[in-house]
Scaffold this motif. Sequence first.
Motif, PDB file in Angstrom:
ATOM      1  N   HIS A 172       0.827  -1.216   0.000  1.00 31.49           N
ATOM      2  CA  HIS A 172       0.000   0.000   0.000  1.00 31.49           C
ATOM      3  C   HIS A 172       0.863   1.269   0.000  1.00 31.49           C
ATOM      4  O   HIS A 172       0.368   2.354  -0.302  1.00 31.49           O
ATOM      5  N   ALA A 173       2.147   1.162   0.315  1.00 29.92           N
ATOM      6  CA  ALA A 173       3.020   2.335   0.265  1.00 29.92           C
ATOM      7  C   ALA A 173       3.344   2.719  -1.178  1.00 29.92           C
ATOM      8  O   ALA A 173       3.798   3.825  -1.440  1.00 29.92           O
ATOM      9  N   LEU A 174       3.096   1.805  -2.116  1.00 28.51           N
ATOM     10  CA  LEU A 174       3.345   2.116  -3.521  1.00 28.51           C
ATOM     11  C   LEU A 174       2.116   2.663  -4.227  1.00 28.51           C
ATOM     12  O   LEU A 174       2.241   3.350  -5.239  1.00 28.51           O
ATOM     13  N   GLY A 175       0.939   2.343  -3.722  1.00 20.90           N
ATOM     14  CA  GLY A 175      -0.245   2.823  -4.408  1.00 20.90           C
ATOM     15  C   GLY A 175      -1.514   2.559  -3.624  1.00 20.90           C
ATOM     16  O   GLY A 175      -1.546   1.718  -2.715  1.00 20.90           O
ATOM     17  N   PHE A 315       0.173   6.781 -10.509  1.00 21.72           N
ATOM     18  CA  PHE A 315       0.392   5.552  -9.754  1.00 21.72           C
ATOM     19  C   PHE A 315       1.074   5.902  -8.440  1.00 21.72           C
ATOM     20  O   PHE A 315       2.237   6.285  -8.400  1.00 21.72           O
ATOM     21  N   GLY A 316       0.315   5.793  -7.361  1.00 27.10           N
ATOM     22  CA  GLY A 316       0.818   6.151  -6.043  1.00 27.10           C
ATOM     23  C   GLY A 316      -0.358   6.290  -5.107  1.00 27.10           C
ATOM     24  O   GLY A 316      -1.478   5.856  -5.407  1.00 27.10           O
ATOM     25  N   ASN A 317      -0.145   6.889  -3.965  1.00 29.08           N
ATOM     26  CA  ASN A 317      -1.223   7.142  -3.017  1.00 29.08           C
ATOM     27  C   ASN A 317      -1.689   8.587  -3.141  1.00 29.08           C
ATOM     28  O   ASN A 317      -0.894   9.514  -2.982  1.00 29.08           O
ATOM     29  N   SER A 318      -2.951   8.746  -3.448  1.00 27.38           N
ATOM     30  CA  SER A 318      -3.537  10.081  -3.485  1.00 27.38           C
ATOM     31  C   SER A 318      -4.973   9.973  -2.983  1.00 27.38           C
ATOM     32  O   SER A 318      -5.940  10.203  -3.705  1.00 27.38           O
ATOM     33  N   ILE A 319      -5.085   9.583  -1.721  1.00 23.41           N
ATOM     34  CA  ILE A 319      -6.392   9.386  -1.093  1.00 23.41           C
ATOM     35  C   ILE A 319      -6.393  10.030   0.288  1.00 23.41           C
ATOM     36  O   ILE A 319      -5.339  10.329   0.851  1.00 23.41           O
ATOM     37  N   HIS A 320      -7.585  10.223   0.796  1.00 17.20           N
ATOM     38  CA  HIS A 320      -7.717  10.706   2.169  1.00 17.20           C
ATOM     39  C   HIS A 320      -9.018  10.184   2.738  1.00 17.20           C
ATOM     40  O   HIS A 320     -10.056  10.261   2.081  1.00 17.20           O
TER      41      HIS A 320
END
Length: 457
Positions: A172-175, A315-320
Amino acid sequence: MDSPNVKYISECFIQPHSASEESKKPFYLAPFDLAMLSAHYIQKGLLFTKPPEANNNPNFLQTLLAKLKHSLSLALVHFYPLAGRLVTKKEQDPHLYLVYVDCSNSPGAKFIHASLDMSISHILSPTDVPLVVQSFFDHDRAVNHDGHTTSLLTVQVTELVDGVFIGMSMNHALGDGTSYWHFFNTWSEIFRAEENNITLSEISRPPVLERWFPYGLGPIFSLPYTNPDEFIERFEAPELRERIFHFSSESIAKIKSKANSECRTSKISSFQALSALLWRSLTRARGFAPNQETSCRLAANNRARINPPLSPNYFGNSIHPVKSQPVKAGELLENGLGWAAWKLHETVVNHNDKWIRQSIDAWLKSPAVYQLSRTFDPHSIMMGSGPRFDMYGNEFGMGKAVALRSGYANKFIGKVTSYSGREAGSIDLEVCLPPAAMRALESDVEFMEAASVPSYD
Protein backbone atom coordinates in the motif's frame (compact mmCIF):
# COMPACT_ATOMS: atom_id res chain seq x y z
CA MET A 1 -16.04 -30.66 10.21
CA ASP A 2 -12.90 -28.58 9.76
CA SER A 3 -12.47 -27.10 6.31
CA PRO A 4 -9.48 -28.24 4.25
CA ASN A 5 -6.38 -26.09 4.22
CA VAL A 6 -4.86 -24.36 1.24
CA LYS A 7 -1.92 -26.38 -0.10
CA TYR A 8 1.00 -24.40 -1.48
CA ILE A 9 2.36 -26.13 -4.55
CA SER A 10 5.03 -23.80 -5.89
CA GLU A 11 6.30 -20.26 -5.87
CA CYS A 12 8.61 -18.28 -8.07
CA PHE A 13 9.52 -14.67 -8.78
CA ILE A 14 8.55 -12.74 -11.89
CA GLN A 15 10.79 -10.03 -13.29
CA PRO A 16 9.66 -7.37 -15.76
CA HIS A 17 9.97 -8.74 -19.30
CA SER A 18 12.42 -5.94 -20.09
CA ALA A 19 14.16 -3.29 -18.03
CA SER A 20 14.22 0.40 -18.94
CA GLU A 21 17.03 2.72 -17.88
CA GLU A 22 14.54 4.49 -15.62
CA SER A 23 13.83 1.26 -13.74
CA LYS A 24 17.49 1.01 -12.73
CA LYS A 25 17.28 4.20 -10.67
CA PRO A 26 15.95 4.58 -7.10
CA PHE A 27 12.19 5.09 -7.02
CA TYR A 28 11.42 7.63 -4.31
CA LEU A 29 8.20 7.67 -2.32
CA ALA A 30 6.08 10.78 -1.80
CA PRO A 31 4.67 11.89 1.60
CA PHE A 32 1.28 10.24 0.89
CA ASP A 33 3.14 6.96 0.28
CA LEU A 34 5.41 7.13 3.32
CA ALA A 35 2.45 7.69 5.61
CA MET A 36 1.24 4.17 4.69
CA LEU A 37 4.31 2.26 5.90
CA SER A 38 2.52 0.75 8.92
CA ALA A 39 -0.73 -0.14 7.12
CA HIS A 40 -1.38 -3.58 5.65
CA TYR A 41 -0.94 -4.59 2.03
CA ILE A 42 -3.98 -4.27 -0.25
CA GLN A 43 -5.47 -7.77 -0.70
CA LYS A 44 -8.23 -8.26 -3.24
CA GLY A 45 -9.00 -11.08 -5.62
CA LEU A 46 -11.44 -12.54 -8.11
CA LEU A 47 -13.08 -15.96 -8.15
CA PHE A 48 -13.61 -17.54 -11.55
CA THR A 49 -15.48 -20.65 -12.65
CA LYS A 50 -13.35 -23.14 -14.56
CA PRO A 51 -14.48 -23.21 -18.19
CA PRO A 52 -16.09 -26.46 -19.45
CA GLU A 53 -13.01 -27.37 -21.50
CA ALA A 54 -10.94 -27.51 -18.29
CA ASN A 55 -12.56 -30.87 -17.43
CA ASN A 56 -11.18 -32.48 -20.59
CA ASN A 57 -7.79 -30.79 -20.52
CA PRO A 58 -5.38 -32.10 -17.87
CA ASN A 59 -3.00 -29.27 -18.77
CA PHE A 60 -5.57 -26.50 -18.29
CA LEU A 61 -4.10 -25.07 -15.11
CA GLN A 62 -0.47 -25.36 -16.18
CA THR A 63 -1.30 -23.54 -19.41
CA LEU A 64 -3.19 -20.85 -17.48
CA LEU A 65 -0.30 -20.38 -15.03
CA ALA A 66 2.19 -19.98 -17.88
CA LYS A 67 -0.01 -17.35 -19.54
CA LEU A 68 -0.54 -15.50 -16.25
CA LYS A 69 3.20 -15.40 -15.55
CA HIS A 70 4.06 -14.17 -19.03
CA SER A 71 1.41 -11.43 -19.10
CA LEU A 72 2.41 -10.43 -15.55
CA SER A 73 6.03 -9.97 -16.66
CA LEU A 74 4.81 -7.73 -19.49
CA ALA A 75 2.60 -5.69 -17.12
CA LEU A 76 5.54 -5.20 -14.76
CA VAL A 77 7.49 -3.47 -17.54
CA HIS A 78 5.07 -0.55 -17.13
CA PHE A 79 4.70 -0.85 -13.33
CA TYR A 80 8.31 -1.76 -12.58
CA PRO A 81 8.40 -0.48 -8.95
CA LEU A 82 6.13 -3.41 -8.02
CA ALA A 83 9.00 -5.77 -8.83
CA GLY A 84 11.36 -3.97 -6.43
CA ARG A 85 12.07 -3.93 -2.72
CA LEU A 86 12.03 -1.18 -0.11
CA VAL A 87 15.34 0.19 1.12
CA THR A 88 16.00 2.55 4.03
CA LYS A 89 18.98 4.86 3.99
CA LYS A 90 19.89 6.35 7.38
CA GLU A 91 22.35 9.05 8.38
CA GLN A 92 22.81 10.82 11.70
CA ASP A 93 24.34 14.18 10.81
CA PRO A 94 22.53 15.69 9.10
CA HIS A 95 19.53 13.51 9.98
CA LEU A 96 18.29 11.33 7.14
CA TYR A 97 15.70 8.53 7.23
CA LEU A 98 14.90 7.83 3.60
CA VAL A 99 12.65 4.98 2.46
CA TYR A 100 12.63 4.29 -1.28
CA VAL A 101 12.23 1.44 -3.77
CA ASP A 102 15.23 -0.32 -5.25
CA CYS A 103 13.90 -1.69 -8.54
CA SER A 104 17.07 -3.40 -9.76
CA ASN A 105 18.34 -5.43 -6.80
CA SER A 106 15.27 -7.58 -6.29
CA PRO A 107 14.13 -11.07 -7.27
CA GLY A 108 10.89 -9.52 -8.56
CA ALA A 109 7.20 -9.98 -7.84
CA LYS A 110 6.19 -13.26 -6.22
CA PHE A 111 3.90 -15.77 -7.94
CA ILE A 112 2.31 -18.57 -5.88
CA HIS A 113 0.42 -21.63 -7.13
CA ALA A 114 -1.84 -23.22 -4.53
CA SER A 115 -4.84 -25.53 -4.35
CA LEU A 116 -7.84 -26.10 -2.11
CA ASP A 117 -10.11 -29.14 -2.08
CA MET A 118 -13.30 -27.08 -1.93
CA SER A 119 -15.83 -25.93 -4.47
CA ILE A 120 -16.99 -22.40 -5.32
CA SER A 121 -20.22 -23.03 -3.40
CA HIS A 122 -18.21 -23.74 -0.23
CA ILE A 123 -16.73 -20.24 -0.55
CA LEU A 124 -19.87 -18.34 -1.55
CA SER A 125 -22.76 -20.18 0.14
CA PRO A 126 -21.98 -19.54 3.84
CA THR A 127 -23.59 -16.42 5.31
CA ASP A 128 -20.20 -15.14 6.44
CA VAL A 129 -17.05 -15.06 4.36
CA PRO A 130 -15.17 -18.24 5.43
CA LEU A 131 -11.81 -17.75 7.11
CA VAL A 132 -10.09 -19.94 4.52
CA VAL A 133 -10.40 -17.01 2.07
CA GLN A 134 -7.63 -15.26 4.01
CA SER A 135 -5.32 -18.05 2.83
CA PHE A 136 -5.93 -17.02 -0.79
CA PHE A 137 -3.50 -14.13 -0.26
CA ASP A 138 0.18 -13.75 0.47
CA HIS A 139 1.45 -11.24 3.06
CA ASP A 140 -1.10 -12.21 5.70
CA ARG A 141 -0.86 -9.57 8.46
CA ALA A 142 2.22 -8.03 6.85
CA VAL A 143 2.67 -4.26 7.04
CA ASN A 144 4.02 -2.27 4.13
CA HIS A 145 7.37 -1.71 5.84
CA ASP A 146 7.92 -5.47 5.50
CA GLY A 147 8.54 -4.78 1.81
CA HIS A 148 12.20 -4.38 2.75
CA THR A 149 12.47 -8.18 2.88
CA THR A 150 9.36 -9.45 1.08
CA SER A 151 7.84 -8.86 -2.33
CA LEU A 152 5.98 -5.62 -2.98
CA LEU A 153 3.53 -7.57 -5.15
CA THR A 154 2.39 -11.17 -4.91
CA VAL A 155 -0.08 -12.97 -7.13
CA GLN A 156 -1.53 -16.19 -5.69
CA VAL A 157 -3.48 -18.50 -7.98
CA THR A 158 -5.51 -20.99 -5.93
CA GLU A 159 -7.19 -23.84 -7.80
CA LEU A 160 -10.52 -25.01 -6.40
CA VAL A 161 -12.42 -28.13 -7.48
CA ASP A 162 -14.50 -26.14 -9.97
CA GLY A 163 -12.88 -22.71 -9.92
CA VAL A 164 -9.77 -20.56 -9.80
CA PHE A 165 -9.14 -17.68 -7.40
CA ILE A 166 -6.63 -15.03 -8.48
CA GLY A 167 -5.61 -13.02 -5.42
CA MET A 168 -3.23 -10.09 -5.50
CA SER A 169 -1.41 -8.51 -2.55
CA MET A 170 0.14 -5.12 -3.28
CA ASN A 171 2.22 -2.96 -0.99
CA HIS A 172 0.00 0.00 0.00
CA ALA A 173 3.02 2.33 0.26
CA LEU A 174 3.35 2.12 -3.52
CA GLY A 175 -0.24 2.82 -4.41
CA ASP A 176 -3.88 3.14 -3.35
CA GLY A 177 -7.00 1.39 -4.60
CA THR A 178 -7.01 3.40 -7.83
CA SER A 179 -3.45 2.28 -8.53
CA TYR A 180 -4.18 -1.29 -7.47
CA TRP A 181 -7.05 -1.75 -9.90
CA HIS A 182 -5.18 0.16 -12.61
CA PHE A 183 -2.47 -2.50 -12.45
CA PHE A 184 -4.99 -5.36 -12.29
CA ASN A 185 -6.82 -3.91 -15.33
CA THR A 186 -3.57 -3.55 -17.28
CA TRP A 187 -2.52 -7.11 -16.50
CA SER A 188 -5.90 -8.35 -17.73
CA GLU A 189 -5.66 -6.18 -20.86
CA ILE A 190 -2.27 -7.70 -21.73
CA PHE A 191 -3.49 -11.24 -20.96
CA ARG A 192 -6.50 -10.85 -23.27
CA ALA A 193 -4.36 -9.40 -26.06
CA GLU A 194 -1.99 -12.35 -25.81
CA GLU A 195 -4.99 -14.74 -25.89
CA ASN A 196 -6.05 -13.14 -29.17
CA ASN A 197 -2.52 -13.21 -30.58
CA ILE A 198 -2.36 -9.42 -30.50
CA THR A 199 0.95 -7.77 -29.68
CA LEU A 200 0.20 -4.54 -27.83
CA SER A 201 2.41 -1.72 -29.02
CA GLU A 202 1.21 0.23 -25.98
CA ILE A 203 -1.25 -0.26 -23.13
CA SER A 204 -4.44 1.79 -23.02
CA ARG A 205 -3.60 3.59 -19.75
CA PRO A 206 0.14 3.97 -19.15
CA PRO A 207 0.79 4.72 -15.46
CA VAL A 208 2.22 8.07 -14.42
CA LEU A 209 5.09 6.98 -12.16
CA GLU A 210 6.59 10.40 -11.48
CA ARG A 211 5.95 11.13 -7.81
CA TRP A 212 3.86 14.15 -6.84
CA PHE A 213 5.55 16.28 -4.19
CA PRO A 214 3.78 19.39 -2.88
CA TYR A 215 5.46 22.78 -3.21
CA GLY A 216 8.35 21.44 -5.23
CA LEU A 217 9.57 19.24 -2.39
CA GLY A 218 11.31 15.99 -3.15
CA PRO A 219 12.19 13.72 -4.64
CA ILE A 220 13.94 12.93 -1.37
CA PHE A 221 11.80 13.20 1.75
CA SER A 222 13.24 12.25 5.13
CA LEU A 223 11.06 10.88 7.91
CA PRO A 224 11.68 12.07 11.50
CA TYR A 225 12.63 8.63 12.81
CA THR A 226 15.78 6.71 13.60
CA ASN A 227 14.29 3.22 13.91
CA PRO A 228 11.21 1.47 12.43
CA ASP A 229 10.11 0.44 15.94
CA GLU A 230 9.13 4.09 16.43
CA PHE A 231 6.34 3.92 13.84
CA ILE A 232 5.49 0.28 13.03
CA GLU A 233 2.38 -1.18 14.65
CA ARG A 234 1.31 -4.81 14.26
CA PHE A 235 -2.44 -4.28 14.40
CA GLU A 236 -4.57 -7.32 15.23
CA ALA A 237 -8.31 -7.03 14.73
CA PRO A 238 -10.66 -8.38 17.43
CA GLU A 239 -13.03 -11.23 16.60
CA LEU A 240 -15.07 -10.09 13.61
CA ARG A 241 -17.81 -11.48 11.45
CA GLU A 242 -17.39 -10.53 7.81
CA ARG A 243 -20.41 -10.60 5.55
CA ILE A 244 -21.21 -9.44 2.01
CA PHE A 245 -24.44 -7.50 1.45
CA HIS A 246 -25.74 -6.81 -2.04
CA PHE A 247 -27.52 -3.65 -3.13
CA SER A 248 -29.21 -3.76 -6.53
CA SER A 249 -29.33 -0.70 -8.75
CA GLU A 250 -33.07 -0.43 -7.97
CA SER A 251 -32.46 -0.51 -4.22
CA ILE A 252 -29.70 2.11 -4.49
CA ALA A 253 -31.98 4.35 -6.56
CA LYS A 254 -34.65 4.16 -3.82
CA ILE A 255 -32.13 5.00 -1.09
CA LYS A 256 -30.84 7.97 -3.09
CA SER A 257 -34.36 9.19 -3.86
CA LYS A 258 -35.39 8.96 -0.20
CA ALA A 259 -32.32 10.86 1.02
CA ASN A 260 -32.75 13.65 -1.54
CA SER A 261 -36.51 13.87 -0.94
CA GLU A 262 -36.04 14.27 2.81
CA CYS A 263 -33.60 17.13 2.20
CA ARG A 264 -35.55 18.67 -0.70
CA THR A 265 -32.49 18.50 -2.93
CA SER A 266 -31.04 16.47 -5.80
CA LYS A 267 -27.38 16.90 -4.84
CA ILE A 268 -26.90 13.80 -2.66
CA SER A 269 -25.17 11.06 -4.64
CA SER A 270 -26.03 7.36 -4.61
CA PHE A 271 -22.93 6.48 -2.66
CA GLN A 272 -23.44 9.27 -0.11
CA ALA A 273 -26.98 8.04 0.51
CA LEU A 274 -25.85 4.40 0.77
CA SER A 275 -23.03 5.38 3.15
CA ALA A 276 -25.54 7.26 5.31
CA LEU A 277 -27.68 4.13 5.50
CA LEU A 278 -24.64 2.15 6.70
CA TRP A 279 -23.67 4.83 9.20
CA ARG A 280 -27.12 4.83 10.79
CA SER A 281 -27.57 1.05 10.65
CA LEU A 282 -24.17 0.16 12.10
CA THR A 283 -24.56 2.78 14.82
CA ARG A 284 -27.90 1.25 15.78
CA ALA A 285 -26.51 -2.31 15.62
CA ARG A 286 -23.62 -1.43 17.93
CA GLY A 287 -25.96 -0.05 20.60
CA PHE A 288 -24.13 3.19 21.32
CA ALA A 289 -25.35 5.45 24.13
CA PRO A 290 -27.31 8.45 22.76
CA ASN A 291 -24.54 10.91 23.74
CA GLN A 292 -21.74 8.83 22.16
CA GLU A 293 -20.07 10.78 19.35
CA THR A 294 -19.80 9.02 16.01
CA SER A 295 -18.71 9.92 12.50
CA CYS A 296 -18.40 8.39 9.06
CA ARG A 297 -15.23 8.35 6.96
CA LEU A 298 -15.18 8.02 3.18
CA ALA A 299 -12.10 7.07 1.16
CA ALA A 300 -11.74 10.08 -1.17
CA ASN A 301 -9.57 10.14 -4.29
CA ASN A 302 -7.56 13.37 -4.35
CA ARG A 303 -6.35 13.18 -7.97
CA ALA A 304 -9.08 15.32 -9.51
CA ARG A 305 -9.43 17.55 -6.43
CA ILE A 306 -5.88 18.91 -6.40
CA ASN A 307 -5.24 22.05 -8.44
CA PRO A 308 -3.74 21.46 -10.95
CA PRO A 309 -5.24 17.97 -10.93
CA LEU A 310 -3.16 14.81 -11.05
CA SER A 311 -3.60 12.40 -13.91
CA PRO A 312 -6.25 9.74 -13.22
CA ASN A 313 -3.43 7.32 -14.08
CA TYR A 314 -1.13 8.65 -11.35
CA PHE A 315 0.39 5.55 -9.75
CA GLY A 316 0.82 6.15 -6.04
CA ASN A 317 -1.22 7.14 -3.02
CA SER A 318 -3.54 10.08 -3.49
CA ILE A 319 -6.39 9.39 -1.09
CA HIS A 320 -7.72 10.71 2.17
CA PRO A 321 -10.25 9.19 4.58
CA VAL A 322 -12.43 12.30 4.80
CA LYS A 323 -14.34 12.46 8.06
CA SER A 324 -17.81 13.85 8.62
CA GLN A 325 -18.44 16.23 11.48
CA PRO A 326 -18.94 14.11 14.63
CA VAL A 327 -22.54 13.86 15.79
CA LYS A 328 -24.21 12.25 18.79
CA ALA A 329 -25.49 8.74 18.13
CA GLY A 330 -28.93 9.72 19.40
CA GLU A 331 -29.06 12.69 17.03
CA LEU A 332 -27.98 10.51 14.08
CA LEU A 333 -30.74 8.00 14.72
CA GLU A 334 -33.48 10.49 15.62
CA ASN A 335 -33.04 12.31 12.33
CA GLY A 336 -33.75 10.66 8.99
CA LEU A 337 -31.57 9.14 6.28
CA GLY A 338 -31.44 12.43 4.40
CA TRP A 339 -30.05 14.30 7.42
CA ALA A 340 -27.11 11.87 7.66
CA ALA A 341 -26.61 11.81 3.88
CA TRP A 342 -26.45 15.61 3.76
CA LYS A 343 -23.72 15.57 6.42
CA LEU A 344 -21.71 13.29 4.15
CA HIS A 345 -22.49 15.39 1.09
CA GLU A 346 -21.12 18.48 2.84
CA THR A 347 -18.00 16.56 3.86
CA VAL A 348 -17.32 15.54 0.25
CA VAL A 349 -18.00 19.04 -1.13
CA ASN A 350 -15.56 20.56 1.37
CA HIS A 351 -12.84 18.10 0.39
CA ASN A 352 -11.21 20.40 -2.15
CA ASP A 353 -7.75 21.65 -3.10
CA LYS A 354 -7.62 24.07 -0.17
CA TRP A 355 -8.55 21.38 2.36
CA ILE A 356 -6.12 18.85 0.88
CA ARG A 357 -3.24 21.33 0.95
CA GLN A 358 -4.01 22.31 4.54
CA SER A 359 -3.91 18.63 5.42
CA ILE A 360 -0.58 18.23 3.64
CA ASP A 361 0.80 21.30 5.42
CA ALA A 362 -0.14 19.85 8.78
CA TRP A 363 1.46 16.52 7.91
CA LEU A 364 4.67 18.15 6.67
CA LYS A 365 4.99 20.13 9.91
CA SER A 366 4.65 16.92 11.89
CA PRO A 367 5.24 13.91 9.60
CA ALA A 368 3.84 10.67 10.92
CA VAL A 369 3.10 7.15 9.75
CA TYR A 370 -0.56 6.16 10.08
CA GLN A 371 -1.38 3.39 12.55
CA LEU A 372 -4.69 1.57 12.28
CA SER A 373 -5.43 1.61 16.01
CA ARG A 374 -5.01 5.40 16.17
CA THR A 375 -6.28 6.50 12.77
CA PHE A 376 -9.79 5.07 12.99
CA ASP A 377 -12.25 5.92 15.75
CA PRO A 378 -13.78 2.71 17.19
CA HIS A 379 -17.18 4.42 17.46
CA SER A 380 -17.32 5.40 13.80
CA ILE A 381 -17.45 3.62 10.46
CA MET A 382 -15.03 3.69 7.52
CA MET A 383 -16.22 3.26 3.94
CA GLY A 384 -13.20 1.91 2.08
CA SER A 385 -12.43 1.10 -1.55
CA GLY A 386 -15.13 2.19 -4.01
CA PRO A 387 -17.67 0.90 -6.53
CA ARG A 388 -16.22 2.93 -9.40
CA PHE A 389 -13.23 0.67 -9.93
CA ASP A 390 -13.42 -1.72 -12.88
CA MET A 391 -13.24 -4.98 -10.95
CA TYR A 392 -15.30 -7.38 -13.02
CA GLY A 393 -13.69 -6.20 -16.25
CA ASN A 394 -10.63 -8.26 -15.33
CA GLU A 395 -10.78 -11.48 -17.33
CA PHE A 396 -8.15 -14.18 -17.72
CA GLY A 397 -9.57 -16.62 -20.24
CA MET A 398 -12.32 -17.88 -17.91
CA GLY A 399 -15.02 -15.31 -18.56
CA LYS A 400 -16.34 -12.83 -16.05
CA ALA A 401 -15.55 -13.48 -12.38
CA VAL A 402 -18.41 -14.77 -10.22
CA ALA A 403 -17.33 -12.93 -7.06
CA LEU A 404 -14.75 -10.69 -5.45
CA ARG A 405 -13.21 -11.32 -2.04
CA SER A 406 -10.49 -9.74 0.12
CA GLY A 407 -7.95 -10.91 2.69
CA TYR A 408 -7.31 -10.11 6.34
CA ALA A 409 -5.71 -6.75 5.62
CA ASN A 410 -6.91 -3.40 6.98
CA LYS A 411 -10.05 -4.71 8.68
CA PHE A 412 -11.41 -3.51 12.01
CA ILE A 413 -14.74 -2.92 13.75
CA GLY A 414 -16.96 -0.76 11.55
CA LYS A 415 -14.94 -1.20 8.36
CA VAL A 416 -17.15 -1.37 5.28
CA THR A 417 -15.51 -2.08 1.93
CA SER A 418 -17.49 -1.23 -1.19
CA TYR A 419 -17.17 -3.07 -4.50
CA SER A 420 -18.86 -2.77 -7.83
CA GLY A 421 -21.48 -5.49 -8.08
CA ARG A 422 -21.51 -8.09 -10.82
CA GLU A 423 -24.57 -6.53 -12.41
CA ALA A 424 -24.27 -2.99 -13.77
CA GLY A 425 -25.20 -0.32 -11.24
CA SER A 426 -25.18 -2.66 -8.23
CA ILE A 427 -22.87 -2.46 -5.22
CA ASP A 428 -21.60 -5.13 -2.85
CA LEU A 429 -20.60 -4.11 0.66
CA GLU A 430 -18.24 -6.15 2.84
CA VAL A 431 -19.15 -5.36 6.45
CA CYS A 432 -16.93 -6.20 9.45
CA LEU A 433 -18.55 -6.25 12.90
CA PRO A 434 -18.26 -8.14 16.18
CA PRO A 435 -20.65 -11.14 16.26
CA ALA A 436 -23.27 -9.51 18.50
CA ALA A 437 -23.38 -6.33 16.41
CA MET A 438 -23.65 -8.35 13.18
CA ARG A 439 -26.63 -10.25 14.59
CA ALA A 440 -28.25 -6.92 15.44
CA LEU A 441 -27.57 -5.62 11.91
CA GLU A 442 -29.17 -8.74 10.43
CA SER A 443 -32.32 -7.86 12.42
CA ASP A 444 -32.29 -4.19 11.43
CA VAL A 445 -35.45 -3.60 9.40
CA GLU A 446 -34.32 -0.43 7.58
CA PHE A 447 -31.05 -2.05 6.53
CA MET A 448 -32.31 -5.50 5.57
CA GLU A 449 -35.17 -4.07 3.50
CA ALA A 450 -32.57 -2.37 1.32
CA ALA A 451 -29.96 -5.14 1.25
CA SER A 452 -30.16 -8.59 -0.27
CA VAL A 453 -28.11 -11.77 -0.37
CA PRO A 454 -25.75 -11.73 -3.36
CA SER A 455 -26.68 -14.09 -6.20
CA TYR A 456 -23.77 -15.88 -7.86
CA ASP A 457 -25.65 -17.62 -10.67
